[in-house]
Design a protein around this motif. Sequence first.
Motif, PDB file in Angstrom:
ATOM      1  N   ILE B 801      49.979 -14.798  25.801  1.00  9.15           N
ATOM      2  CA  ILE B 801      49.024 -14.420  26.847  1.00  9.15           C
ATOM      3  C   ILE B 801      49.005 -12.913  26.989  1.00  9.15           C
ATOM      4  N   PHE B 802      50.175 -12.311  26.961  1.00  4.49           N
ATOM      5  CA  PHE B 802      50.238 -10.865  27.096  1.00  4.49           C
ATOM      6  C   PHE B 802      49.507 -10.180  25.944  1.00  4.49           C
ATOM      7  N   MET B 803      49.745 -10.712  24.755  1.00  3.43           N
ATOM      8  CA  MET B 803      49.115 -10.108  23.586  1.00  3.43           C
ATOM      9  C   MET B 803      47.590 -10.177  23.676  1.00  3.43           C
ATOM     10  N   LEU B 804      47.090 -11.346  24.132  1.00  2.00           N
ATOM     11  CA  LEU B 804      45.645 -11.525  24.195  1.00  2.00           C
ATOM     12  C   LEU B 804      45.013 -10.700  25.309  1.00  2.00           C
ATOM     13  N   SER B 805      45.731 -10.566  26.421  1.00  2.00           N
ATOM     14  CA  SER B 805      45.071  -9.920  27.565  1.00  2.00           C
ATOM     15  C   SER B 805      45.301  -8.430  27.650  1.00  2.00           C
ATOM     16  N   LYS B 806      46.288  -7.911  26.921  1.00  2.00           N
ATOM     17  CA  LYS B 806      46.608  -6.504  27.170  1.00  2.00           C
ATOM     18  C   LYS B 806      45.438  -5.567  26.857  1.00  2.00           C
ATOM     19  N   GLY B 807      44.675  -5.926  25.840  1.00  2.00           N
ATOM     20  CA  GLY B 807      43.522  -5.085  25.508  1.00  2.00           C
ATOM     21  C   GLY B 807      42.562  -4.970  26.673  1.00  2.00           C
ATOM     22  N   PHE B 808      42.259  -6.124  27.287  1.00  2.00           N
ATOM     23  CA  PHE B 808      41.323  -6.128  28.407  1.00  2.00           C
ATOM     24  C   PHE B 808      41.909  -5.416  29.624  1.00  2.00           C
ATOM     25  N   LEU B 809      43.205  -5.688  29.846  1.00  2.00           N
ATOM     26  CA  LEU B 809      43.834  -5.041  31.011  1.00  2.00           C
ATOM     27  C   LEU B 809      43.790  -3.532  30.874  1.00  2.00           C
ATOM     28  N   PHE B 810      44.003  -3.082  29.666  1.00  2.00           N
ATOM     29  CA  PHE B 810      43.964  -1.649  29.421  1.00  2.00           C
ATOM     30  C   PHE B 810      42.596  -1.084  29.821  1.00  2.00           C
ATOM     31  N   LEU B 811      41.542  -1.817  29.436  1.00  2.00           N
ATOM     32  CA  LEU B 811      40.189  -1.363  29.785  1.00  2.00           C
ATOM     33  C   LEU B 811      40.014  -1.304  31.300  1.00  2.00           C
ATOM     34  N   LEU B 812      40.534  -2.321  31.987  1.00  2.00           N
ATOM     35  CA  LEU B 812      40.405  -2.348  33.446  1.00  2.00           C
ATOM     36  C   LEU B 812      41.126  -1.164  34.071  1.00  2.00           C
ATOM     37  N   VAL B 813      42.290  -0.848  33.502  1.00  2.00           N
ATOM     38  CA  VAL B 813      43.043   0.285  34.050  1.00  2.00           C
ATOM     39  C   VAL B 813      42.234   1.571  33.885  1.00  2.00           C
ATOM     40  N   ILE B 814      41.606   1.726  32.718  1.00  2.00           N
ATOM     41  CA  ILE B 814      40.780   2.928  32.518  1.00  2.00           C
ATOM     42  C   ILE B 814      39.658   2.969  33.551  1.00  2.00           C
ATOM     43  N   ALA B 815      39.003   1.798  33.743  1.00  2.00           N
ATOM     44  CA  ALA B 815      37.906   1.750  34.716  1.00  2.00           C
ATOM     45  C   ALA B 815      38.406   2.150  36.102  1.00  2.00           C
ATOM     46  N   THR B 816      39.598   1.668  36.461  1.00  2.00           N
ATOM     47  CA  THR B 816      40.157   2.006  37.764  1.00  2.00           C
ATOM     48  C   THR B 816      40.392   3.500  37.878  1.00  2.00           C
ATOM     49  N   LEU B 817      40.963   4.046  36.811  1.00  2.00           N
ATOM     50  CA  LEU B 817      41.287   5.479  36.852  1.00  2.00           C
ATOM     51  C   LEU B 817      40.034   6.331  36.981  1.00  2.00           C
ATOM     52  N   ILE B 818      38.913   5.836  36.462  1.00  2.00           N
ATOM     53  CA  ILE B 818      37.676   6.609  36.629  1.00  2.00           C
ATOM     54  C   ILE B 818      37.088   6.358  38.012  1.00  2.00           C
ATOM     55  N   ALA B 819      37.042   5.075  38.397  1.00  2.00           N
ATOM     56  CA  ALA B 819      36.258   4.707  39.587  1.00  2.00           C
ATOM     57  C   ALA B 819      36.869   5.221  40.883  1.00  2.00           C
ATOM     58  N   LEU B 820      38.163   5.067  41.044  1.00  2.00           N
ATOM     59  CA  LEU B 820      38.741   5.410  42.349  1.00  2.00           C
ATOM     60  C   LEU B 820      38.592   6.885  42.704  1.00  2.00           C
ATOM     61  N   PRO B 821      38.960   7.786  41.813  1.00  2.00           N
ATOM     62  CA  PRO B 821      38.762   9.200  42.171  1.00  2.00           C
ATOM     63  C   PRO B 821      37.295   9.532  42.432  1.00  2.00           C
ATOM     64  N   VAL B 822      36.405   8.936  41.636  1.00  2.00           N
ATOM     65  CA  VAL B 822      34.981   9.223  41.833  1.00  2.00           C
ATOM     66  C   VAL B 822      34.548   8.793  43.231  1.00  2.00           C
ATOM     67  N   THR B 823      34.920   7.574  43.610  1.00  2.00           N
ATOM     68  CA  THR B 823      34.534   7.087  44.942  1.00  2.00           C
ATOM     69  C   THR B 823      35.137   7.966  46.026  1.00  2.00           C
ATOM     70  N   TYR B 824      36.410   8.271  45.854  1.00  2.00           N
ATOM     71  CA  TYR B 824      37.075   9.062  46.888  1.00  2.00           C
ATOM     72  C   TYR B 824      36.378  10.409  47.058  1.00  2.00           C
ATOM     73  N   LEU B 825      36.142  11.060  45.933  1.00  2.00           N
ATOM     74  CA  LEU B 825      35.505  12.380  46.008  1.00  2.00           C
ATOM     75  C   LEU B 825      34.107  12.267  46.585  1.00  2.00           C
ATOM     76  N   PHE B 826      33.390  11.215  46.182  1.00  2.00           N
ATOM     77  CA  PHE B 826      32.020  11.027  46.671  1.00  2.00           C
ATOM     78  C   PHE B 826      32.016  10.939  48.193  1.00  2.00           C
ATOM     79  N   PHE B 827      32.905  10.144  48.731  1.00  2.00           N
ATOM     80  CA  PHE B 827      32.941  10.014  50.187  1.00  2.00           C
ATOM     81  C   PHE B 827      33.468  11.279  50.840  1.00  2.00           C
ATOM     82  N   ASP B 828      34.529  11.803  50.246  1.00  2.00           N
ATOM     83  CA  ASP B 828      35.190  12.943  50.872  1.00  2.00           C
ATOM     84  C   ASP B 828      34.303  14.188  50.832  1.00  2.00           C
ATOM     85  N   GLN B 829      33.620  14.395  49.709  1.00  3.92           N
ATOM     86  CA  GLN B 829      32.876  15.639  49.541  1.00  3.92           C
ATOM     87  C   GLN B 829      31.403  15.521  49.912  1.00  3.92           C
TER      88      GLN B 829
END
Lengths: 111, 880
Positions: B801-829
């Motif tokens: 299961i880990f082998m099959l899902s790690k690729g997708f999880l990695f993508l989700l982590v990248i999406a998170t790393l982009i999305a959260l700062p963008v949202t925060y800055l958008f609201f904050d600034q």
Amino acid sequence: MKGTNLGEFEELVLLTIAALINDAYSVAICDELEKYTGRAAKLGVVHAVLNRLEEKGLVKSRMGEATQARGGKRKRYYEVTHAGKVALTRSKEVREALWRIIPGFNLEGSV
Amino acid sequence: MKTSANKPPEPPRWARNLLHWYCRPDLLEDLEGDLNEYFERNLKTKGARRARLIYVLDALKFFRPYTVRKPEFLNLLIHWLMLGSYFKTSRRSLVRNKLFSAINIIGLAVSMSVGLLVVAFLSDLFSYDRFHEKKNRTYRLLTHTESDDKTVMNFASTSLKAGYKIQETIAGVEDVTLIRRGFYSDAKVSDETIVPLEATWADPSFFKVFTFPMLKGDPATALKEPYSLVITEKTARKLFGEAEALGKTVRFDTLNYTVTGVLKDLPKLSHIRFEALISLVSMLGQKADSDGGVMDWSNIYQNYVYLTLPENANLKGIQAGLDKLSAAENTRLEHQKITLSLQPMDKIVFGERLSNEIGVNIPKPVAWVLIGLALVVIVSACFNYTNLSIARSMRRSREVGVRKIVGALKGHVLGQFLAESVIISLLALVLSFPLFLVLRTQFLALIPQEGLVSLELSPQLFLYFFILAVVVGLTAGFVPALFFARIKAIQVLKDASSIKVFRHVSMRKALLVIQYTFSLIFISTTLIGYRQYRGFLSFDLGFTTENILNIRMQGNKSNLLKKELAEIPAVRQIATSRMITSLGSLYGTNLKYQAKGTPDSANVWLNFVDENYLPLHRHHLIAGTNFKNRPTSGNETEVIVNEQLLKRFRITTGNPAEAIGKQVIVDKKPLTIVGVLKDFHYGTMDHKIEPTVFRYSAEEPGGYLNVGIKSEDYPAALASIEAVWRKFDKVHPLNAAFYDEQIEEAYRQFEVMVKVIGFITFLAICIASMGLFGMVVFTTETRLKEISIRKVLGASEVGLIFMLSKGFLFLLVIATLIALPVTYLFFDQVVLTKFVYHHPIGMSELLLSVVVIMLIAFFMIGSQTLKAARSNPANVLKSE
């Protein structure tokens, strides 16, 4: 047929074709023009002029043999037609006639 | 120079392809040969980079009329003939892959329903005012004021004088009509029927400029005589029932008006709306207008001027005339400059934001946000299509191979797959239509401005829908179609697995990341927005709004009503105020203070209240007392101020008690400060707390009664209050609202925004999840054998299961790393800078959104990978 009057650049291209005799294809014409006039002849412009001259019936063209040099693409060789020769001669005569009536012509300074 | 032992540099492929694409075949060989020759030459003299650049430039320069090929009609014809075949294969492939077809069609349908809504909305906005015959040459006069301190304001309204002067002085204007707003009165037809009516004054040319068909009466003369009244059918029914209205008399206050015309009800999409028109001369006849100089050049707040120009009018000349006119008039103005300009009628509804709009106006950002949201959702669904089609291309590559061998050209295959995606998109359109109908009712209920859009269906709208579906189909299908078109027939038929399906892996990953980034941005935006919205409602305003019912007096005197209301047991306390604070309306005046010789004056916010107002709202007095002098009218002597005012005028620096007894001048009246209030929110959260004063007034016919309710049983209390009101005012129904609800209403736009974005979020997440699900299913399916072999060799389920899902999880982590700062800055600034007072952005909202998205994604990935990991390797491997 469109007007048979030659533009200046058209005349130059036509003369170059005549001068190159059997080797008149676009790139060679560009090089030759550059050599004699000293100004950069753009490929696109030369092509447009060649196309126009052919439309006017002043030149005709044929495809050459394929060689290794141009990525295997054949060259298109141009040749001045009879109408082309007539046009060239007439424009030369016009000029000479005009030159003849200039009384004295003194080039001052450097050319 | 570098001698290339390996492959010699080649000219850029895309430039050559471009040349191949546009160039006439009979010229192509020669041109390409020339380019090649030059390229080889430049390679030696100028290096590879310059040579490539020159090649590209020359390829572009060859693009001339004589080199461009004519479209080939034969190809199109073949497409047409093959449509039946395309349709058949598309249907088969749809039926064969039910899961993927479902993901594609449902995703597209859901997203397209939003698209349809936006299309319908925009189409309505752009069809405003189309019914006017002279719509293309009708203009509105705009007014721009510039004061001494360079503040510029733009008004939709103008002065009557400007309207008259244009008629007199500017040549080349066809018709000018003058309109004035602000007639509210009770229309008395008989003793029984008294109807409150809102009317607009208009001059006789009104019907020359606008096309409002008149059922009865003569448009040319209807508004000529004083005290003429033109009503709409609806108003006629309200006033006279089914009886003939023309020629009847209606009494407003003490004056009789004659009905001189009945108009067909106004079209829904008209930016000017009225119940009745009154001839402008009636207003000019009434001398005793409180509004002194009605005809003043600077009286620009209530009047509107529309004009029609002849065809091919000289706009510049007219503008010059307007400039000349304003220059002449401005010489008589102090501290202010007024200029005029023309606004075409089609720019009124969907144009710049102006003060004193006469009717409907949609701010452009709102429209852009709607378009943007719809686009994101639609594009996300297109991504799903692209992703899944390419991932599953192996299945169909043989079909393409056979087609190519039989004689299909690249263009044909491209056409086939585009046709297929368009067919799917049209299917989705059919599905999305009922969804759209549901959404439409929801959306109409959500819009704050009533009757803003009707979203009615029309043949034109259906055409737009169709176009949208085709565009969506082409967008979704373009990349897969290109992919299939490039397949090499021989290679495919020899060995289907040799196609590089995974060549596009990075693109597919990128698409997934984009989808999830948007999903995350949306969900965190919704959560943060909701939290901020709740924050506004529960914000400590500096006074209480609980259990207070605000009753609009609608012109009545309050004495009697107060007495009767006080007898209701549920009523705790009654106060009077001219306006309700904290709802966004502002009421300003000028205050002067003479501090040790230097007079200072500034704009302050103002409210008129009685002595019960402060205790009822539990305003906090930090010094002094409530009003002591309570005159019944006029002769007030006292004022209560807030802390900001003391600071602004530097009345005291430390102890607020020192301010008590100081004198200020408000509206030329000397008033003594008797109390100092703790700062409170006079405006909404986007306004800073500014100097504010309370003045005394016992009677506010144009204002409100603030009634404190002590009962828990609100409906009963309201009912008894309404009963009292009905006895008291027979014309106007009770207009009352709880303060808390009014505050909610004031922030309703945010509620609407949160709801809209919340809904879009839901869709975006659904679509992204479906896409992810499809990809996981595909990946596990293709790797089933690998999994089985691993299992046979001893891999654990968890490990698999880990082998099959790690690729997708990695993508989700990248999406998170982009999305959260963008949202925060958008609201904050961006967003929250517009609000002076707001709660900080909580990390909890951001985290919650990540958790929600991750949970859904885990479920999608987990269920499929678990299924794969649990499969019996013997069954899988046996089938080979």
